[in-house]
Design an enzyme around this catalytic site. Structure first.
Site, short mmCIF file in Angstrom:
data_model
loop_
_atom_site.label_atom_id
_atom_site.label_comp_id
_atom_site.label_asym_id
_atom_site.label_seq_id
_atom_site.Cartn_x
_atom_site.Cartn_y
_atom_site.Cartn_z
N GLY A 241 6.58 3.49 2.37
CA GLY A 241 7.88 3.55 3.04
C GLY A 241 8.01 4.58 4.14
N GLU A 275 1.14 4.78 -0.99
CA GLU A 275 0.93 3.40 -0.54
C GLU A 275 1.51 3.18 0.86
OE1 GLU A 275 3.00 1.12 -3.50
OE2 GLU A 275 1.65 1.70 -5.12
N PRO A 276 1.02 3.91 1.85
CA PRO A 276 1.57 3.70 3.19
C PRO A 276 1.09 2.38 3.79
CG PRO A 276 -0.30 5.18 3.31
CD PRO A 276 -0.10 4.86 1.86
N CYS A 345 13.95 -23.28 18.52
CA CYS A 345 15.27 -23.90 18.52
C CYS A 345 16.19 -23.27 17.48
CB CYS A 345 15.13 -25.39 18.30
SG CYS A 345 14.10 -26.13 19.56
N GLU A 346 16.52 -22.03 17.66
CA GLU A 346 17.42 -21.28 16.78
C GLU A 346 18.14 -20.24 17.62
OE1 GLU A 346 17.53 -20.97 13.18
OE2 GLU A 346 15.91 -22.37 12.69
N1 LLP Z 1 4.53 -0.12 -1.86
C1 LLP Z 1 5.40 -1.06 -2.31
C2 LLP Z 1 5.58 -1.25 -3.74
C3 LLP Z 1 6.13 -1.82 -1.37
O1 LLP Z 1 6.97 -2.74 -1.82
C4 LLP Z 1 5.93 -1.61 0.01
C5 LLP Z 1 6.66 -2.41 1.00
C6 LLP Z 1 5.01 -0.63 0.42
C7 LLP Z 1 4.34 0.10 -0.56
C8 LLP Z 1 4.73 -0.35 1.86
O2 LLP Z 1 5.84 0.04 2.57
P1 LLP Z 1 5.66 0.67 4.05
O3 LLP Z 1 4.87 1.95 3.88
O4 LLP Z 1 4.92 -0.31 4.85
O5 LLP Z 1 7.04 0.89 4.53
N2 LLP Z 1 9.04 -6.55 6.13
C9 LLP Z 1 9.83 -5.33 6.11
C10 LLP Z 1 9.23 -4.29 5.21
C11 LLP Z 1 9.06 -4.75 3.79
C12 LLP Z 1 8.43 -3.71 2.91
C13 LLP Z 1 8.09 -4.29 1.58
N3 LLP Z 1 7.44 -3.36 0.71
C14 LLP Z 1 9.99 -4.83 7.55
O6 LLP Z 1 9.49 -5.49 8.47
O7 LLP Z 1 10.62 -3.82 7.79
#
Ligand code: LLP
Length: 416
Positions: A241, A275-276, A345-346
């Site tokens: 996140g 978990e980046p 087309c949206e």
């Molecule tokens: N760990 C878990 C359990 C997760 O659910 C996620 C993301 C991550 C790690 C990685 O998160 P990050 O570091 O990439 O922020 N499609 C959306 C983002 C969905 C994230 C889902 N889970 C967007 O485009 O903003």
């Protein structure tokens, strides 16, 4: 911080290549990733958290292109996976199964079996029901399943959109705090389960360290209770996140985050898993698309591109803001407020709305920034559009990481 994809004499570069040359060779729309920007983000995190025993489990969902995965393997990354497909990709790319954690609220029996057989580090379990099924699968397979329980800490972190907040009590994610201790006890009594750690993930595109501090204190408090009952833990997984820059400002300071996290985790004597996803690949990617028409309609000006929501759904789905720049500046051009839209087309098919832009002309290329994460992976074939190509640039070296889909690719698998 210097921004990736610098401009020299009005022209945008990726590494030592002109972006316009890449499009001349590989076509438009095109995803371009700078491998050195990925490596820099990975190293930055590694350095920030050097004071603990760390596993950087790259969140594969952010960008799962094999070429990128292989480069992350070479950097020493582990993986955070959420499906059998991601397991398959990661095994193909060469990740060590012992460096993989498996998240997700809806793991199937087949997925459990495959990940157990592969020998992953841990299943991050999201419900009592899942834990029970995993125990049954482990019994059948004849191999204990390594587990961490994902706690729902009921912390609502500030993210740009409600869809990317996962730590609140009203979301489908994680195990409610009041069930956590009982489930650890239940798991500890089962020879089919091997407790490895505790897990939390509060959301995506978070820019402040503060919600992580609260989440960490919460799970470390639980970890102490769990261990006080004689149940051993190896790791705490703080999820992903970590936010990046979408507007040219600063992303999250992982250094500030580390200042908070490292001493606490070191004192607890636990291994740390992060978990980046977006933080590693987000700023390393651009989507380049070509202007088809500049259309004036009523009071509005629409810049109609050859790429839209099928290539990048974030603006439409999350009202996500992405900087957009011309690949080659037209110094003489005026600036106007326009909508940058795709050909689909949206009405919801846009890349930017009411955006001040140097007025482009038909045939010009625009680069949509910060699309290395949740860009191509969320692309679709809607309107029967072949998915774009992806290239990885490393200095002067260019690798076609995925060829553009063909018309035949569109029909693959159909039996009509
Ligand atoms: N760990 C878990 C359990 C997760 O659910 C996620 C993301 C991550 C790690 C990685 O998160 P990050 O570091 O990439 O922020 N499609 C959306 C983002 C969905 C994230 C889902 N889970 C967007 O485009 O903003």
């Amino acid at each position: 911080m210097t921004l990736p994809f610098p401009r020299i004499d009005g022209e945008m570069w990726a590494g030592e290549c002109k972006v316009a040359d890449l499009v001349a060779e590989f076509g438009s729309p095109l995803y371009v990733y700078d491998a050195r920007v990925i490596e820099a983000a990975y190293r930055r995190m590694e350095v920030a958290f050097a004071g603990v025993d760390l596993l950087l489990a790259y969140s594969v969902k952010a960008n799962s292109n094999l070429e990128i995965l292989k480069r992350l393997v070479a950097l020493g990354a582990g993986a955070d996976i959420v499906s059998r497909g991601e397991l398959h990709r990661c095994l193909t790319a060469g990740f060590s199964p012992e460096d993989m954690v498996f998240a997700g609220v809806g793991k199937t029996e087949a997925e459990m079996e495959a990940a157990l057989a592969a020998g992953i580090l841990a299943f991050n379990v999201e419900s009592a029901e899942e834990l029970e099924l995993l125990s049954q699968v482990a019994e059948r397979v004849g191999k204990p399943a390594p587990v961490a329980l994902r706690v729902n800490p009921d912390i609502v972190a500030d993210t740009p959109h409600e869809y990317t907040r996962t730590g609140g009590g009203a979301t489908k994610f994680g195990i409610p705090v009041d069930r956590v201790m009982d489930l650890y006890r239940w798991a500890a009594d089962r020879p089919t389960l091997e407790i490895r750690g505790i897990d939390v993930h509060i959301g995506s595109q978070i820019l402040e360290a503060e919600p992580y501090e609260r989440a960490l204190d919460h799970v470390l408090g639980l970890a102490a209770q769990i261990r006080a009952e004689g149940i051993d833990l190896d790791f705490v997984d703080l999820g992903g996140g970590y936010g990046v820059s979408y507007d040219g400002g600063d992303g999250m300071s992982v250094e500030d985050l580390a200042d908070i996290v490292v001493p606490r985790v070191a004192e607890a004597g636990l291994r740390l898993i992060l978990e980046p996803g977006r933080f590693i690949v987000g700023e390393a990617g651009i989507l380049v698309t070509k202007v088809l028409y500049v259309k004036h309609s009523g009071a509005k000006t629409f810049v109609v591109m050859d790429g839209g929501m099928t290539e990048l759904i974030r603006p439409s789905h999350y009202q996500g803001f992405h900087r957009i720049e011309p690949v080659i500046s037209r110094e003489e051009a005026t600036h106007e407020v326009v909508d940058v839209v795709g050909p689909i087309c949206e009405t919801g098919d846009f890349l930017a709305r009411d955006r001040m832009l140097q007025m482009p002309a038909s045939g010009d290329l625009l680069a949509v920034h910060t699309t290395g994460a949740y860009g191509f992976v969320m692309a679709s074939n809607y309107n029967s559009r072949p998915k774009p190509a992806e290239v990885v640039v490393d200095g002067a070296e260019v690798t076609l990481a995925r060829r553009r889909e063909s018309l035949d690719d569109l029909l693959r698998g159909e039996l009509g």
